[in-house]
Enzyme design. Structure first.
Site, PDB file in Angstrom:
ATOM      1  N   ASN A  96       0.875  -1.175   0.000  1.00  0.00           N
ATOM      2  CA  ASN A  96       0.000   0.000   0.000  1.00  0.00           C
ATOM      3  C   ASN A  96       0.911   1.224   0.000  1.00  0.00           C
ATOM      4  O   ASN A  96       1.498   1.556   1.026  1.00  0.00           O
ATOM      5  CB  ASN A  96      -0.905  -0.022   1.234  1.00  0.00           C
ATOM      6  N   TRP A  97       0.997   1.853  -1.162  1.00  0.00           N
ATOM      7  CA  TRP A  97       1.943   2.971  -1.290  1.00  0.00           C
ATOM      8  C   TRP A  97       1.430   4.236  -0.608  1.00  0.00           C
ATOM      9  O   TRP A  97       2.180   5.199  -0.458  1.00  0.00           O
ATOM     10  CB  TRP A  97       2.218   3.255  -2.770  1.00  0.00           C
ATOM     11  N   LYS A  98       0.159   4.264  -0.257  1.00  0.00           N
ATOM     12  CA  LYS A  98      -0.435   5.471   0.351  1.00  0.00           C
ATOM     13  C   LYS A  98      -0.143   6.683  -0.546  1.00  0.00           C
ATOM     14  O   LYS A  98      -0.063   6.533  -1.753  1.00  0.00           O
ATOM     15  CB  LYS A  98       0.055   5.643   1.797  1.00  0.00           C
ATOM     16  N   HIS A 151      -9.572   1.189   4.955  1.00  0.00           N
ATOM     17  CA  HIS A 151      -8.268   1.394   5.599  1.00  0.00           C
ATOM     18  C   HIS A 151      -8.448   2.360   6.777  1.00  0.00           C
ATOM     19  O   HIS A 151      -9.228   3.308   6.689  1.00  0.00           O
ATOM     20  CB  HIS A 151      -7.253   1.937   4.602  1.00  0.00           C
ATOM     21  N   GLU A 193      -6.772   4.741   7.822  1.00  0.00           N
ATOM     22  CA  GLU A 193      -6.533   6.167   7.508  1.00  0.00           C
ATOM     23  C   GLU A 193      -7.761   6.778   6.835  1.00  0.00           C
ATOM     24  O   GLU A 193      -8.056   7.955   7.019  1.00  0.00           O
ATOM     25  CB  GLU A 193      -5.263   6.296   6.651  1.00  0.00           C
ATOM     26  N   GLU A 209      -5.323  -4.889  10.487  1.00  0.00           N
ATOM     27  CA  GLU A 209      -4.312  -3.864  10.706  1.00  0.00           C
ATOM     28  C   GLU A 209      -4.602  -3.147  12.028  1.00  0.00           C
ATOM     29  O   GLU A 209      -5.430  -2.230  12.066  1.00  0.00           O
ATOM     30  CB  GLU A 209      -4.334  -2.837   9.568  1.00  0.00           C
ATOM     31  N   GLY A 258       2.517   2.353  10.855  1.00  0.00           N
ATOM     32  CA  GLY A 258       3.457   3.468  10.715  1.00  0.00           C
ATOM     33  C   GLY A 258       4.130   3.864  12.010  1.00  0.00           C
ATOM     34  O   GLY A 258       4.753   4.917  12.095  1.00  0.00           O
ATOM     35  N   SER A 266       3.487  -1.997  10.429  1.00  0.00           N
ATOM     36  CA  SER A 266       4.935  -2.060  10.663  1.00  0.00           C
ATOM     37  C   SER A 266       5.542  -3.425  10.328  1.00  0.00           C
ATOM     38  O   SER A 266       6.481  -3.864  11.001  1.00  0.00           O
ATOM     39  CB  SER A 266       5.276  -1.634  12.100  1.00  0.00           C
ATOM     40  N   GLY A 312       2.875  -1.161   4.266  1.00  0.00           N
ATOM     41  CA  GLY A 312       2.914   0.267   3.970  1.00  0.00           C
ATOM     42  C   GLY A 312       4.336   0.722   3.673  1.00  0.00           C
ATOM     43  O   GLY A 312       4.867   0.489   2.586  1.00  0.00           O
ATOM     44  N   GLY A 313       4.973   1.357   4.645  1.00  0.00           N
ATOM     45  CA  GLY A 313       6.293   1.965   4.453  1.00  0.00           C
ATOM     46  C   GLY A 313       7.312   1.062   3.770  1.00  0.00           C
ATOM     47  O   GLY A 313       8.015   1.497   2.849  1.00  0.00           O
TER      48      GLY A 313
HETATM   49  P1  13P Z   1       3.030   0.414   7.695  1.00  0.00           P
HETATM   50  O1  13P Z   1       3.547  -0.883   7.110  1.00  0.00           O
HETATM   51  O2  13P Z   1       3.770   1.624   7.170  1.00  0.00           O
HETATM   52  O3  13P Z   1       2.924   0.377   9.175  1.00  0.00           O
HETATM   53  O4  13P Z   1       1.533   0.590   7.134  1.00  0.00           O
HETATM   54  C1  13P Z   1       0.654  -0.471   7.210  1.00  0.00           C
HETATM   55  C2  13P Z   1      -0.551  -0.136   6.427  1.00  0.00           C
HETATM   56  O5  13P Z   1      -1.306   0.758   6.803  1.00  0.00           O
HETATM   57  C3  13P Z   1      -0.775  -0.852   5.177  1.00  0.00           C
HETATM   58  O6  13P Z   1      -2.042  -0.599   4.683  1.00  0.00           O
END
Ligand code: 13P
Length: 248
Positions: free
Chosen positions: A9-11, A94, A96, A166, A172, A211, A232-233
């Site tokens: 997930n590149w956000k 998600h 967010e 999640e 994050g 994470s 994510g990251g």
């Molecule tokens: P991180 O891997 O950056 O914690 O993010 C997880 C996430 O929200 C994937 O959708």
């Protein structure tokens, strides 16, 4: 046997150029594993990335999808539009989106249905905040998030869906759930679905997100009810994303 799946997930990251080179870098490093791999990219890069992934087994997804089919909904992107660019997956719910943009359980269920109507596989994200965990609300929160979708779409719809657990406190933050903490909730989710339909539950892919990194992925993926990850990251770097993928 369930197939494993790792999804990036590149956000809201990258540039047009960096997005293309990241997708190319992932494809260049793919092994011949049977596990699925996908990236959910910003809407505006979907057309470009669809070209990059077209002859590869790297699947493409969006990070959300509208809760309506079409009409006067300024700023939204419909499931039909996504199918024009070979999107196979769409994240829905998600944290967010739920936290910063007001996506509710009801709107998430509508988005899930819109995706499925166009044969896009929704990746339904669920998970509790730290406060909810500390108040022993984890399972109750997850029940509500799942029930909102089950009530509208039916349990059979989970034959064409993925769930991502999640925990919000792990996203994050660098604070991953321990293998056992994650497994406990994954097992709970599978049992919750199994109580309604055993066969659907056995085949359901449940991904962990929060994470996840190259150095903790192996332990998480070894858990019996963890079928892969939503990253994510660490998905913003081809090498680290591929290392996670190779941990499956
Ligand atoms: P991180 O891997 O950056 O914690 O993010 C997880 C996430 O929200 C994937 O959708």
């Amino acid at each position: 046997m369930r197939q494993s799946l790792v999804v990036g997930n590149w956000k809201m990251n990258g540039t047009r150029a960096s997005a293309q080179s990241l997708a190319k870098g992932i494809i260049a490093g793919l092994n011949d594993s049977e596990a699925g791999i996908a990236i959910c990219v910003p809407y505006i890069y979907i057309a470009d990335i669809a070209e990059v992934v077209k002859d590869s087994r790297l699947a493409l997804g969006s990070q959300n999808v509208a809760d309506k089919a079409s009409g006067a909904f300024t700023g939204e992107i419909s499931a039909t539009m996504l199918t024009e660019f070979s999107c196979q997956y769409a994240l829905v719910g998600h944290s967010e989106r739920r936290t910063f943009y007001g996506d509710t359980n009801e709107s998430v269920a509508a988005r899930y249905c819109q995706a499925q109507e166009q044969k896009i596989i929704p990746i339904l994200c669920v998970g509790e905040t730290l406060e909810q965990r500390e108040q022993d609300q984890t399972f109750a929160v997850i029940n509500e998030q799942l029930d909102a979708v089950i009530d509208v779409a039916g349990i059979a719809s989970f034959a064409n869906a993925v769930i991502a657990y999640e925990p919000v406190w792990a996203i994050g933050t660098g604070k991953t759930a321990s293998d056992e903490q994650a497994q406990e909730v994954h097992q709970y989710i599978r049992q919750y679905i199994a109580a309604k339909d055993q066969a659907i539950a056995e085949n359901l892919q449940i991904l962990y997100g929060g994470s996840a990194k190259p150095d903790n992925a192996k332990g998480l993926f070894a858990m019996p009810d963890i079928d892969g990850g939503l990253i994510g990251g660490a998905s913003l770097d081809a090498e680290s994303f591929l290392k996670i993928y190779q941990s499956i």
